[in-house]
Design an enzyme around this catalytic site. Structure first.
Site, PDB file in Angstrom:
ATOM      1  N   PRO A  67       0.781  -1.160  -0.074  1.00 49.33           N
ATOM      2  CA  PRO A  67       0.016   0.061  -0.122  1.00 49.33           C
ATOM      3  C   PRO A  67       0.661   1.199   0.052  1.00 49.33           C
ATOM      4  O   PRO A  67       0.568   2.186  -0.733  1.00 49.33           O
ATOM      5  CB  PRO A  67      -0.803  -0.069   1.215  1.00 49.33           C
ATOM      6  CG  PRO A  67      -0.651  -1.652   1.597  1.00 49.33           C
ATOM      7  CD  PRO A  67       0.603  -2.170   1.286  1.00 49.33           C
ATOM      8  N   PRO A  83      54.043  -6.947  14.619  1.00 47.63           N
ATOM      9  CA  PRO A  83      54.554  -6.662  15.846  1.00 47.63           C
ATOM     10  C   PRO A  83      54.474  -7.915  16.968  1.00 47.63           C
ATOM     11  O   PRO A  83      54.970  -7.906  18.079  1.00 47.63           O
ATOM     12  CB  PRO A  83      54.064  -5.402  16.765  1.00 47.63           C
ATOM     13  CG  PRO A  83      52.794  -5.186  16.041  1.00 47.63           C
ATOM     14  CD  PRO A  83      52.909  -5.682  14.747  1.00 47.63           C
ATOM     15  N   ASP A 100      62.375 -16.128  12.234  1.00 43.12           N
ATOM     16  CA  ASP A 100      63.186 -15.936  13.391  1.00 43.12           C
ATOM     17  C   ASP A 100      62.496 -15.639  14.597  1.00 43.12           C
ATOM     18  O   ASP A 100      61.407 -15.821  14.732  1.00 43.12           O
ATOM     19  CB  ASP A 100      64.138 -14.875  12.835  1.00 43.12           C
ATOM     20  CG  ASP A 100      63.400 -13.600  12.715  1.00 43.12           C
ATOM     21  OD1 ASP A 100      62.425 -13.241  13.352  1.00 43.12           O
ATOM     22  OD2 ASP A 100      63.818 -12.839  11.508  1.00 43.12           O
ATOM     23  N   LYS A 129      68.395 -15.518  14.900  1.00 43.86           N
ATOM     24  CA  LYS A 129      68.436 -13.992  15.019  1.00 43.86           C
ATOM     25  C   LYS A 129      68.265 -13.313  16.213  1.00 43.86           C
ATOM     26  O   LYS A 129      67.443 -12.098  16.544  1.00 43.86           O
ATOM     27  CB  LYS A 129      67.881 -13.175  13.891  1.00 43.86           C
ATOM     28  CG  LYS A 129      68.258 -13.817  12.546  1.00 43.86           C
ATOM     29  CD  LYS A 129      68.236 -13.017  11.261  1.00 43.86           C
ATOM     30  CE  LYS A 129      68.599 -11.692  11.274  1.00 43.86           C
ATOM     31  NZ  LYS A 129      70.052 -11.145  10.886  1.00 43.86           N
ATOM     32  N   GLY A 188      59.543 -10.255  11.668  1.00 47.71           N
ATOM     33  CA  GLY A 188      58.831  -9.293  12.708  1.00 47.71           C
ATOM     34  C   GLY A 188      58.603  -7.688  12.140  1.00 47.71           C
ATOM     35  O   GLY A 188      59.529  -7.380  11.485  1.00 47.71           O
ATOM     36  N   THR A 247      54.564  -1.950  11.548  1.00 49.58           N
ATOM     37  CA  THR A 247      56.016  -2.097  12.022  1.00 49.58           C
ATOM     38  C   THR A 247      55.794  -1.853  13.500  1.00 49.58           C
ATOM     39  O   THR A 247      54.717  -1.281  14.121  1.00 49.58           O
ATOM     40  CB  THR A 247      56.860  -0.823  11.698  1.00 49.58           C
ATOM     41  OG1 THR A 247      58.034  -0.772  12.252  1.00 49.58           O
ATOM     42  CG2 THR A 247      56.293   0.526  11.848  1.00 49.58           C
ATOM     43  N   ALA A 248      57.083  -2.185  14.355  1.00 48.22           N
ATOM     44  CA  ALA A 248      56.546  -2.288  16.016  1.00 48.22           C
ATOM     45  C   ALA A 248      56.315  -0.857  16.424  1.00 48.22           C
ATOM     46  O   ALA A 248      55.683  -0.765  17.297  1.00 48.22           O
ATOM     47  CB  ALA A 248      58.153  -2.735  16.571  1.00 48.22           C
ATOM     48  N   MET A 306      64.944  -1.910  19.431  1.00 52.64           N
ATOM     49  CA  MET A 306      65.630  -2.665  20.162  1.00 52.64           C
ATOM     50  C   MET A 306      66.512  -1.923  20.995  1.00 52.64           C
ATOM     51  O   MET A 306      68.132  -1.764  21.172  1.00 52.64           O
ATOM     52  CB  MET A 306      66.632  -3.181  18.971  1.00 52.64           C
ATOM     53  CG  MET A 306      65.976  -4.417  18.139  1.00 52.64           C
ATOM     54  SD  MET A 306      66.774  -4.427  16.470  1.00 52.64           S
ATOM     55  CE  MET A 306      66.495  -3.077  15.697  1.00 52.64           C
TER      56      MET A 306
END
Length: 484
Positions: free
Chosen positions: A43, A225, A248, A270, A301, A331-332, A383
């Site tokens: 309708p 990461p 690694d 590593k 990584g 990336t980390a 690191m």
């Protein structure tokens, strides 16, 4: 199996939808995508269906449903807000032997609409038989994320050459092997990378040569990461395609386990100052495996081009003419900062960010300290755990404030994620007896102040920061004010 999956050809066939609201609109959209001519009985029409009618994409019959509306229909959908009307439509459609679906009423359906992954001409349908529609949508979303849209165009390319392959290969087995090799090889990779002319050229060549793709290749994959959910779609696809996985210490086992079960695993170590294989040997290993005709996933990584020595590995491959692909990873710096609630840039605190290696070279941390020791920027040291004390001292020595906030992120994005917050003057003293493990990342800058209010991720081992009130280790500070 409660329902037999069947794909119906509806192009230029009339389908009836009873109802003109939002629910009806969803079904109308699906029918139009399948090329159907849609007849709508209602309708009144909602805004979306009214627009389709105004544009001539559907035919609207105002008023209530009658059995005449079923004439010449191939399929019927009832989507009104009246259970009596829906049941009436169902009964009359069944009397004519027409497939009918009453939306959200599994008991009044001779067919159901599955959740759909559309990679036309490839179509994937998922159904729980009406038992768990939310679950089917979740499964669809997972498939959507793992099947690139380019697979549809790849299917079209393959379809154009099916006849040529059938003429070239005389047996079903030979054709199957050809397509398996081709669709897992360079042709598919070129297509999925958007190089369609090259993909078609290679496909023609392989058909003429009478063989599939048996050449080796290396996939240099950024594994991110730590959190497996941060892998890119392409990284996961190539990882699951590889014959050999070279990895690694920085790649978690959970990510390595995403490879095919039958894929060979090669660990290359590593650790800092303790490499299972020297870098030159790793690069040569990749080349040797690819020369043997194997697809090699080199997992690294983070991102392979951010302190990952990825450039060294593919340089050797390029020199030897071995095909390779590079898949960027999170990336980390970005992953660990995001999971710690520390924006690397912020309008009020930092207008730039620098990524810096925290490794020593020839026994010296050989960095441009004068350039690093500037205000209104964020520094991220990869690191940096071993040289944490020296890094903090050098930055202060070259002009940064001793009370400038700094954070050490331990095993970021993983269940062991920890954030140690302090300043350049005291961070080392606060963490030196806590047994912090690698990999750890150092973030320096005013943006670290935002961690206290923005941190959201808690690792499974007890929280996202090392100094929270709930901490029970006696050698940890428990007063937040001491690390503000």
């Amino acid at each position: 199996m409660k329902h037999l999956p069947i794909f119906m050809h509806l192009e230029n066939r009339t389908c009836l939808v009873v109802g003109g609201g939002t629910v009806a609109l969803r079904k109308i959209d699906l029918l139009l995508k399948a090329g159907a001519r849609v007849r709508v009985v209602a309708p009144r029409l909602g805004t979306g269906v009214a627009e389709l009618a105004a544009n001539g994409r559907v035919t609207h019959y105002p008023g209530v449903f009658t059995t005449q509306h079923l004439d010449n229909c191939a399929l019927v959908v009832a989507a009104t807000d009246s259970p009596l009307v829906n049941r009436w439509v169902y009964q009359k459609a069944c009397e004519r032997g027409l497939p009918v679906n009453v939306v959200d009423e599994p008991g009044l359906c001779s067919f159901i609409f599955p959740a759909i992954v559309d990679r036309a001409p490839v179509t994937i349908a998922i159904s729980s038989g009406g038992a768990a529609p939310v679950l089917t949508r979740i499964l669809r979303n997972r498939l959507e994320s793992s099947i690139p849209a380019a697979y549809g165009r790849l299917a079209e390319l393959v379809g154009r050459y099916r006849a040529a392959v059938k003429r070239r290969f005389g047996t079903i087995r030979a054709r199957r092997l050809f397509w398996e090799q081709t669709l897992e090889g360079h042709v598919a990779e070129a297509a999925l990378a958007g190089h369609w002319h090259e993909a078609e050229r290679m496909l023609k060549h392989q058909i003429e040569a009478g063989n599939g793709d048996s050449g080796g290749e290396v996939y240099l994959i950024g594994a991110g990461p730590g959190d497996p959910d941060l892998l890119t779609f392409k990284a996961l696809r190539l990882l699951q395609k590889a014959d050999v996985v070279v990895y690694d210490r920085l790649v978690p086992e959970a990510i390595v386990d995403l490879a095919r079960r039958e894929a060979e695993r090669v660990y290359v170590g590593k650790r800092r100052n303790d490499h299972s294989l020297p870098q030159s040997d790793i690069s040569q290993l990749l080349a040797d495996l690819a020369t043997q005709g194997k697809k090699v996933a080199r997992l690294k990584g983070g991102d392979p081009f951010v302190f990952g020595r990825g450039g060294e590995e593919i340089t050797l491959l390029a020199e030897q003419g071995i095909p390779f692909q590079v898949v960027p990873g999170i990336t980390a710096a970005t992953g660990c900062a995001a999971y710690s609630g520390i924006p690397l840039t912020h309008r009020d605190y930092a207008q730039s960010v620098r990524f810096v290696t925290g490794h020593t070279r020839n026994g010296r941390l050989d960095l441009d300290w004068a350039q690093l020791a500037r205000e209104r920027q964020t520094l991220v040291f990869y690191m940096g755990l071993t040289n944490l004390n020296e890094i903090c001292a050098k930055l202060v020595e070259h002009g940064l404030r001793a009370d400038l906030p700094a954070a050490l992120v331990e095993q970021g994005t993983t269940p062991n994620h920890r954030v140690y917050v302090g300043s350049l003057s005291d961070l080392y003293e606060k963490v030196k007896h806590l047994g912090v493990a690698s990999p750890s990342l150092l973030i320096v800058g005013e943006v670290v102040r935002l961690h206290e209010s923005l941190h959201w991720f808690s690792g499974e081992e007890g929280g996202a920061e090392v100094f929270p009130p709930q901490c029970h280790r006696r050698d940890r500070v428990t007063d937040r004010s001491e690390v503000a």
